[in-house]
Design an enzyme around this catalytic site. Structure first.
Site, PDB file in Angstrom:
ATOM      1  N   TYR A  82      75.927  20.920  31.058  1.00  0.00           N
ATOM      2  CA  TYR A  82      76.038  20.911  32.531  1.00  0.00           C
ATOM      3  C   TYR A  82      75.937  19.486  33.083  1.00  0.00           C
ATOM      4  O   TYR A  82      76.613  19.133  34.046  1.00  0.00           O
ATOM      5  CB  TYR A  82      74.955  21.794  33.153  1.00  0.00           C
ATOM      6  CG  TYR A  82      75.180  23.268  32.899  1.00  0.00           C
ATOM      7  CD1 TYR A  82      75.986  24.031  33.743  1.00  0.00           C
ATOM      8  CD2 TYR A  82      74.608  23.912  31.799  1.00  0.00           C
ATOM      9  CE1 TYR A  82      76.209  25.380  33.503  1.00  0.00           C
ATOM     10  CE2 TYR A  82      74.827  25.249  31.543  1.00  0.00           C
ATOM     11  CZ  TYR A  82      75.627  25.985  32.399  1.00  0.00           C
ATOM     12  OH  TYR A  82      75.854  27.320  32.145  1.00  0.00           O
ATOM     13  N   ARG A 137      70.083  39.228  41.591  1.00  0.00           N
ATOM     14  CA  ARG A 137      70.823  39.779  42.729  1.00  0.00           C
ATOM     15  C   ARG A 137      71.105  41.266  42.672  1.00  0.00           C
ATOM     16  O   ARG A 137      71.479  41.855  43.680  1.00  0.00           O
ATOM     17  CB  ARG A 137      72.151  39.014  42.889  1.00  0.00           C
ATOM     18  CG  ARG A 137      71.947  37.619  43.469  1.00  0.00           C
ATOM     19  CD  ARG A 137      73.152  36.740  43.229  1.00  0.00           C
ATOM     20  NE  ARG A 137      73.245  36.444  41.807  1.00  0.00           N
ATOM     21  CZ  ARG A 137      74.192  35.700  41.250  1.00  0.00           C
ATOM     22  NH1 ARG A 137      75.152  35.196  41.997  1.00  0.00           N
ATOM     23  NH2 ARG A 137      74.202  35.477  39.953  1.00  0.00           N
ATOM     24  N   ARG A 176      65.482  36.008  48.751  1.00  0.00           N
ATOM     25  CA  ARG A 176      66.333  34.819  48.669  1.00  0.00           C
ATOM     26  C   ARG A 176      66.841  34.439  50.058  1.00  0.00           C
ATOM     27  O   ARG A 176      66.891  33.249  50.400  1.00  0.00           O
ATOM     28  CB  ARG A 176      67.505  35.030  47.717  1.00  0.00           C
ATOM     29  CG  ARG A 176      68.145  33.696  47.372  1.00  0.00           C
ATOM     30  CD  ARG A 176      69.346  33.834  46.487  1.00  0.00           C
ATOM     31  NE  ARG A 176      70.491  34.360  47.222  1.00  0.00           N
ATOM     32  CZ  ARG A 176      71.742  34.264  46.814  1.00  0.00           C
ATOM     33  NH1 ARG A 176      72.016  33.690  45.666  1.00  0.00           N
ATOM     34  NH2 ARG A 176      72.716  34.763  47.534  1.00  0.00           N
ATOM     35  N   ASP A 187      65.038  27.704  37.153  1.00  0.00           N
ATOM     36  CA  ASP A 187      66.366  27.577  36.538  1.00  0.00           C
ATOM     37  C   ASP A 187      66.349  26.432  35.527  1.00  0.00           C
ATOM     38  O   ASP A 187      65.597  25.461  35.700  1.00  0.00           O
ATOM     39  CB  ASP A 187      67.445  27.328  37.589  1.00  0.00           C
ATOM     40  CG  ASP A 187      68.837  27.587  37.011  1.00  0.00           C
ATOM     41  OD1 ASP A 187      69.257  28.752  37.004  1.00  0.00           O
ATOM     42  OD2 ASP A 187      69.474  26.633  36.543  1.00  0.00           O
ATOM     43  N   ARG A 240      67.088  37.629  33.330  1.00  0.00           N
ATOM     44  CA  ARG A 240      67.487  37.665  34.744  1.00  0.00           C
ATOM     45  C   ARG A 240      66.977  38.927  35.457  1.00  0.00           C
ATOM     46  O   ARG A 240      67.634  39.436  36.343  1.00  0.00           O
ATOM     47  CB  ARG A 240      69.018  37.596  34.900  1.00  0.00           C
ATOM     48  CG  ARG A 240      69.626  36.280  34.494  1.00  0.00           C
ATOM     49  CD  ARG A 240      69.555  35.262  35.620  1.00  0.00           C
ATOM     50  NE  ARG A 240      70.036  33.972  35.152  1.00  0.00           N
ATOM     51  CZ  ARG A 240      71.280  33.535  35.313  1.00  0.00           C
ATOM     52  NH1 ARG A 240      72.149  34.240  35.972  1.00  0.00           N
ATOM     53  NH2 ARG A 240      71.615  32.359  34.854  1.00  0.00           N
TER      54      ARG A 240
END
Ligand code: CP3
Length: 350
Positions: free
Chosen positions: A150, A27, A36, A73, A23
């Site tokens: 998921y 952020r 973003r 992703d 990652r």
């Protein structure tokens, strides 16, 4: 000269381990948040090849990491198979669910995935042109079990309960989902390699919740099949497997999966992993990510402990899991400086 990460993956012991971070485009970086915002939202960023390449490059420019990981992703693949996918701000991913044979049958055929995923391959092509020549480009996908958790639950779950429940209640449908994902993942990753990815990483974030034979059947076997198929199509391609939470089952995984490198989470100690996993080949990891938030002497000491433990064999320095949004960019620099041994004697008594 061959890139340092490729040398480590081939089994070479280097004086200083190459570094990248899970990652690393994320952020905690102000420049990521700005791009973003420009893209609109996270998924629009993933499918905007120019901007996805831009955020992939940001941590390379700022820190000079030895590898760049494609910005995308693991949940784009279920979307490409026809499932709905969206991200709830502050909560994470949401998907339409799949729990019945009819819903499995309604998914698109494997060949159809490229239609949705073409922008991802374009991101890879841009990156292979624009990355510095010493930087390795890593492509990735989720492992079938993790992606299935998921798809079955429609969201992230603390214990992967819905996926375990389907596995018990309807083994055939569950296995059908795993098999479809295995085939689709081979096609997806092979397309990334054709576009320019030099290394492939398979993220099995929830492998640790599989017990007994299930771990062999649904964590090891799909990773083994994917790795074997990719290596058959792309001779010499290095593969990193990350069965997170494997614990003492990390021992012997290089051989069982056929991977060049096993990525370690911070649930195993570097000393144990050096003795029991690195004996099988290159390892990647495994500093606890919270040090990127807390910093200070603890960060320096623990970073050195990881580097020292793995010094005797092939090692790629990384975190045990992804860096979190509350991390400090300065702590990342301190970690890199410590690994590259430019910080000396900052820890009293170390
Ligand atoms: O490592 C990288 O920098 C490459 C890009 C990457 C992302 N996700 C970007 C991302 C990779 C390799 C992933 C893998 C991924 N995605 C995994 C496996 C690894 C792991 O972390 O265990 C999983 C389980 C996912 C699914 C996913 N994507 C979740 C659960 C979330 C929400 C949690 C969160 O951190 O917000 C995401 C979103 C996501 N994927 C973000 C990023 C940078 C944050 C999105 C944002 O910008 O708001």
């Amino acid at each position: 000269m061959t890139k340092t990460i490729l040398r480590a993956l081939k089994g070479e012991t280097l004086p200083t381990p190459p570094i990248w971070m899970m990652r690393q485009a994320g952020r905690y970086l102000p420049e990521y948040r700005a791009t973003r915002a420009q893209a609109g939202d996270f998924l629009s960023l993933c499918y905007n090849s120019e901007l996805a390449a831009e955020v992939t490059l940001q941590p390379i420019r700022r820190y000079g990491f030895d590898a760049a990981i494609l910005f995308a992703d693991i949940l784009l693949l279920p979307q490409a198979l026809g499932m709905d996918l969206w991200f709830e701000t502050g909560e994470g991913p949401r998907l339409s669910t799949i729990t019945t044979p009819a819903e499995l049958a309604a998914l698109k055929p494997v060949d159809a995935i490229h239609e949705t995923l073409n922008p991802v391959y374009e991101t890879v092509r841009i990156l292979s042109r624009e990355l510095p020549q010493e930087t390795t480009l890593i492509g990735f996908a989720g492992a079938p079990w993790t992606v299935a958790t998921y798809m079955i639950a429609g969201r992230g779950t603390p214990d992967q309960g819905p996926a375990h429940a389907l596995k018990s209640a309807d083994r055939a449908t569950f296995s059908g989902i795993i098999d479809l994902l295995t085939e689709a993942t081979i096609e997806y990753l092979s397309a990334q390699v054709k576009a320019g990815a030099e290394v492939i990483k398979i993220f099995d974030s929830w492998a640790g919740s599989l017990q007994g034979q299930d771990f062999d059947d649904f964590a090891i076997e799909p990773a083994r099949r994917i790795t074997a198929a990719l290596k058959a199509r792309h001779p010499g391609l290095p593969v990193i497997a990350f069965p997170r939470g494997a614990g003492d089952r990390y021992a012997g995984l290089h051989d069982r999966i056929g991977a060049d490198c096993i990525a370690l989470d911070d649930g195993v100690t570097p000393d144990w992993a050096a003795a029991n996993v690195q004996t099988g080949g290159c390892v990647q990891g495994n500093l606890a990510s919270h040090h990127m938030v807390t910093g200070g002497d603890d960060l320096v000491r623990e970073t050195r402990r990881v580097v020292d433990a793995f010094r005797g064999g092939p090692h790629i320095f990384n975190l045990g899991h992804g860096i979190t949004p509350d991390a400090s960019p300065d702590n990342v620099q301190l970690m890199i400086d410590t690994v590259r041994d430019t910080v000396r004697d900052t820890v009293r008594g170390a």
